[in-house]
Design an enzyme around this catalytic site. Structure first.
Site, PDB file in Angstrom:
ATOM      1  N   ASP A 455      52.818  84.121  68.090  1.00  0.00           N
ATOM      2  CA  ASP A 455      53.791  83.067  68.401  1.00  0.00           C
ATOM      3  C   ASP A 455      54.737  83.464  69.522  1.00  0.00           C
ATOM      4  OD1 ASP A 455      54.935  84.859  66.675  1.00  0.00           O
ATOM      5  OD2 ASP A 455      55.707  83.386  65.266  1.00  0.00           O
TER       6      ASP A 455
HETATM    7  C1  LAN Z   1      59.107  90.547  62.733  1.00  0.00           C
HETATM    8  C2  LAN Z   1      60.008  89.832  63.632  1.00  0.00           C
HETATM    9  C3  LAN Z   1      59.396  88.706  64.377  1.00  0.00           C
HETATM   10  C4  LAN Z   1      58.308  88.013  63.604  1.00  0.00           C
HETATM   11  C5  LAN Z   1      57.953  86.611  64.153  1.00  0.00           C
HETATM   12  C6  LAN Z   1      57.620  86.595  65.627  1.00  0.00           C
HETATM   13  C7  LAN Z   1      59.168  85.696  63.970  1.00  0.00           C
HETATM   14  C8  LAN Z   1      56.818  86.077  63.333  1.00  0.00           C
HETATM   15  O1  LAN Z   1      56.575  84.738  63.640  1.00  0.00           O
HETATM   16  C9  LAN Z   1      55.631  86.998  63.352  1.00  0.00           C
HETATM   17  C10 LAN Z   1      56.006  88.357  62.741  1.00  0.00           C
HETATM   18  C11 LAN Z   1      57.179  89.040  63.438  1.00  0.00           C
HETATM   19  C12 LAN Z   1      56.694  89.634  64.727  1.00  0.00           C
HETATM   20  C13 LAN Z   1      57.766  90.190  62.611  1.00  0.00           C
HETATM   21  C14 LAN Z   1      56.904  91.010  61.736  1.00  0.00           C
HETATM   22  C15 LAN Z   1      57.597  92.001  60.798  1.00  0.00           C
HETATM   23  C16 LAN Z   1      58.825  92.648  61.409  1.00  0.00           C
HETATM   24  C17 LAN Z   1      58.403  93.415  62.642  1.00  0.00           C
HETATM   25  C18 LAN Z   1      59.779  91.520  61.802  1.00  0.00           C
HETATM   26  C19 LAN Z   1      60.277  90.664  60.670  1.00  0.00           C
HETATM   27  C20 LAN Z   1      60.979  92.316  62.252  1.00  0.00           C
HETATM   28  C21 LAN Z   1      61.051  93.511  61.274  1.00  0.00           C
HETATM   29  C22 LAN Z   1      59.697  93.550  60.526  1.00  0.00           C
HETATM   30  C23 LAN Z   1      59.225  94.990  60.280  1.00  0.00           C
HETATM   31  C24 LAN Z   1      57.989  94.975  59.422  1.00  0.00           C
HETATM   32  C25 LAN Z   1      60.358  95.781  59.626  1.00  0.00           C
HETATM   33  C26 LAN Z   1      60.000  97.159  59.211  1.00  0.00           C
HETATM   34  C27 LAN Z   1      59.598  97.160  57.803  1.00  0.00           C
HETATM   35  C28 LAN Z   1      58.388  97.468  57.352  1.00  0.00           C
HETATM   36  C29 LAN Z   1      57.942  96.858  56.101  1.00  0.00           C
HETATM   37  C30 LAN Z   1      57.474  98.376  58.069  1.00  0.00           C
END
Ligand code: LAN
Length: 724
Positions: A455
């Site tokens: 996205d």
């Molecule tokens: C994110 C942030 C952005 C998010 C969107 C783009 C909004 C989404 O549509 C796709 C998934 C994604 C890229 C995403 C995946 C998981 C993340 C990276 C996070 C929520 C930000 C932090 C999270 C990450 C997994 C945090 C670390 C924790 C673990 C469990 C490893």
């Protein structure tokens, strides 16, 4: 780590001098931001604090004020006039990407066990942030800022405070310790907490569910092979597998010995470690252990007693090699904050403290350290740069504000930033590191982090097309060829059933979720189709084909038709779509109705759209707004927030506008509410947390209160005029 020189007693009395903090932009790579503390008056005079710094530190900005706006477009204009002050000189909008409360402990433990230290000011502010976020009632912390206290949050943040130099008799520690003990102490930590304490030498590896690095040596066709796992999970298990195989622990020191006495309810030396493997505080348990996980745990535990040294060595070499490849692909930025800190430890253990890789890791920690008015936090990624800029750019163009005089500098600056953020090449280590193609994609944060997200590519491309093709004064920086590269990426991400996942197509079977050992998160073992990701891809393809109808027309047509079909199947019975990355139904339903409208489905002709709108309208609150609690993401059911929220209200209203909802009253009431919450300087106050991940952890998107309010007000203005 030497103790902090100043220990604040309640968290608010002794902050550092906030007027000395500066957000440094683009230091060494595109979109990078790091906070600097200027120690001398001379430095301050040479580098004055700007509005971006002031806003994020909560300092007064002294901007002009005006009476409430009279029309929605005036309110949008006023909102953007304010928001332009938050645009960084390089063209993007920085933001505080906080929320999760399990990240500072990883930063602090990772720094401590590798013999590093923070600057005094950082230490004071990290402590202050933890003091300010401890719950008033029980002194504990949860998985995220709005969460009730948990064992994970409380033990880990307690340990962080102690390593940062706060003495055990400090009232904050005393209170947290009581709560932590009432949860069963550190023995009852979820796995991810147990690991960190093993590395700190305050827990025994025998008390963890084994993490066999040997899984990486399995044939790749096996469904359990980790290359098929969700990218975050496998990237966390790579360094963890290595460190577990090595049974690495920091050397004992007096503080570690003392901590062992503080965080357990029984004598450390007499703990039956194997019996703790599956011991988790009930208050933490979101995803309970399955029988399959227990069985697998027994097998891997047995393997720990009889592994074949040659195979173990091979598995360690392989996982180390994957760590190095990840570091080289991202300049030690790494995919996210958890694998970043773990990789840093691996590079310390293998390459040594003087190695260039380890030094680069230490430097890159700063990308995750964000200063706020309440102290310093660790961010969920190295920012949300691309995500935030993509929405505000679309908002500005769709509302017509982009054509208004005085906004050219902002839009051209944003376009330049977007141009620099698109990835031009595939990763250095691609196939061998199991990476998806990146050439043509946009990442979530910066190109240095450099991961394709479905996205983000969709929203990045839309923002570029809007800015370049819908405004006549902007330079054409992104060539048609590069847009086609982005389309290639999007087309490569569709799953056979039509949906799109987050970073890659789904690689593993659903049953892998049964061996999810991280008790605090749901849906982490594999990729899933997400309405948000699918609809971003869909809308980007639609907007692109309108302007460039020749390119891969047939592929795009097929993709769109399958994606629309998938969207229909993923609609809930009540008419909504479930949001996995934003809170919650208003978020995903807005995206879904946007893409359905581009496919010609609106309230007037589509029963699915009608159902969604009727549901949303039924949840409008008496004040005209919508409000959803993060609890909705945990439970999968609609949960009202105690108060309406401008962000939820904007999402729900945009959904109605996309759907061409025929009645004006709900839209007018919503617009009125959002205008009534606008402050005299044009901004909106921060309300509840906006985002979520893995079902159970909330994460902040503070820029949404600008991008989506402005977008909604401008779109609603046009729509209400067209209705009359
Ligand atoms: C994110 C942030 C952005 C998010 C969107 C783009 C909004 C989404 O549509 C796709 C998934 C994604 C890229 C995403 C995946 C998981 C993340 C990276 C996070 C929520 C930000 C932090 C999270 C990450 C997994 C945090 C670390 C924790 C673990 C469990 C490893």
């Amino acid at each position: 780590m030497k103790p902090a020189t100043i220990i604040p007693s309640s968290g608010v009395e002794h902050p550092t001098d906030l007027t000395r903090w500066r957000l440094k932009i683009g230091d060494g790579s595109h979109g990078r931001h790091t906070w600097e503390y200027l120690r001398t008056d001379e430095e301050c005079a040479n580098w004055p604090q700007n509005e971006v710094d002031k806003y994020w530190l909560g300092l007064p900005m002294g901007l002009p004020e005006s009476p409430p706006a009279e029309t929605p477009i005036d309110a949008a204009r006023k909102g953007f006039s304010f928001y332009k002050h938050l645009q960084s000189p390089d063209g993007h909008w920085a933001g505080e990407y906080g929320g999760p409360m399990f990240l500072i402990p990883g930063l602090v433990i990772g720094t401590y066990v590798t013999g590093q230290d923070f600057k005094d000011e950082e230490k004071i502010e990290l402590i202050r942030y933890l003091f300010n976020t401890a719950h008033a009632e029980d002194g504990g912390w949860g998985l995220h800022v709005e969460h009730h206290s948990t064992c994970f949050g409380t033990v880990m943040n307690y340990v962080a405070l102690r390593l940062l130099g706060v003495p055990p008799e400090h009232p904050v520690c005393v209170k947290a310790r009581g709560t932590m003990h009432s949860f069963g102490g550190a023995a009852a930590l979820p796995q991810w907490g147990k690991w960190w304490l093993c590395l700190l030498n305050c827990y025994d590896w025998a008390g963890c569910i084994a993490i066999p690095a040997e899984l990486w040596l399995f044939p790749q066709f096996l469904p359990i092979h980790p290359w098929r796992w969700w990218i975050h999970t496998r990237n966390v298990y790579i360094p963890m597998g290595f460190l577990f195989a090595r049974k690495w622990q920091a050397p004992e020191d007096p503080l570690i010995l003392q901590l062992r006495e503080e965080i357990y309810t029984t004598d450390y030396d007499h703990i039956d470690w194997p019996a703790q493997q599956f011991n988790v505080a009930p208050v933490d348990l979101y995803f309970p252990h399955t029988t399959l996980l227990h069985a697998l745990g027994a097998v891997t535990h047995a393997w720990e007693h009889c592994f074949i040294p040659f195979i173990r060595r091979r598995a360690m070499e392989y996982t180390y090699q994957l760590v190095v490849q990840e570091d080289e692909n991202t300049q030690c930025q790494d995919l996210g904050p958890v694998n970043k800190m773990l990789n840093q430890i691996v590079r310390f253990v293998v390459d040594g403290p003087e190695s260039s890789a380890f030094r680069l890791h230490v430097e890159k920690c700063r990308d995750f350290m964000w200063m706020t008015g309440a102290g310093m936090l660790m961010t969920g990624t190295n920012g949300s740069q691309l995500w935030d800029i993509a929405f505000i750019c679309q908002a500005v163009v769709e509302t017509g504000l982009g054509k208004e005089p005085g906004n050219e500098k902002a839009t051209v600056g944003a376009l330049k930033w977007l141009d620099g953020a698109q990835m031009r090449e595939n990763p250095k280590h691609m196939q061998e590191a199991f990476r998806h193609q990146t050439k043509g994609a946009w990442p979530f944060s910066t190109p240095e982090q450099g991961y394709t997200v479905s996205d983000c590519t969709g929203e990045g491309l839309k923002a570029v097309i809007y800015l370049q093709n819908h405004l006549d004064y902007t330079p054409k920086l992104v060539s048609e060829r590069r847009m086609c590269d982005a389309i290639d990426v999007i087309l490569s991400l569709q799953n056979p059933d039509g949906g799109c996942a987050s970073y890659e197509p789904i690689r593993g079977p659903r049953w892998l979720e049964w061996i999810n050992p991280a008790e605090v998160f749901g849906n982490i073992m594999i990729e899933y189709n997400y309405p948000e990701c699918t609809t971003s891809a869909l809308t980007a393809l639609s907007i692109f084909t309108n302007e460039y109808p020749q390119y891969r027309a047939e592929d795009i047509r097929k993709f769109k038709s399958k994606a629309i079909q998938w969207l229909h199947t993923s609609q809930h019975k009540d008419g909504t779509w479930f949001g996995s990355w934003g809170i919650c139904f208003t978020y995903a339903t807005m995206f879904a109705l946007e893409s359905l409208s581009l496919a010609g489905e609106t309230y007037g002709n589509s029963p699915a759209v009608r159902k969604a709108c009727d549901f949303l309208v039924s949840k409008q609150m008496p004040d005209g707004g919508w409000g959803e609690s993060y609890k909705a993401c945990e439970t999968g059911e609609w949960v009202d927030h105690a108060q309406s929220q401008v962000v939820n209200t904007s999402w729900a209203t945009l959904a109605l506008v996309y759907a061409q909802y025929p009645h004006r009253l709900p839209i007018e009431r919503a617009v009125k509410l959002v205008i009534s919450r606008q402050l005299p300087d044009g901004s909106w106050k921060q309300e509840a947390i906006e985002g979520v991940f893995n079902k159970n952890c909330a994460i902040a998107y503070p820029n949404f209160k600008f991008s989506f309010t402005i977008w909604m007000l401008g779109r609603a203005d046009k729509y209400l005029q067209a209705l009359s």
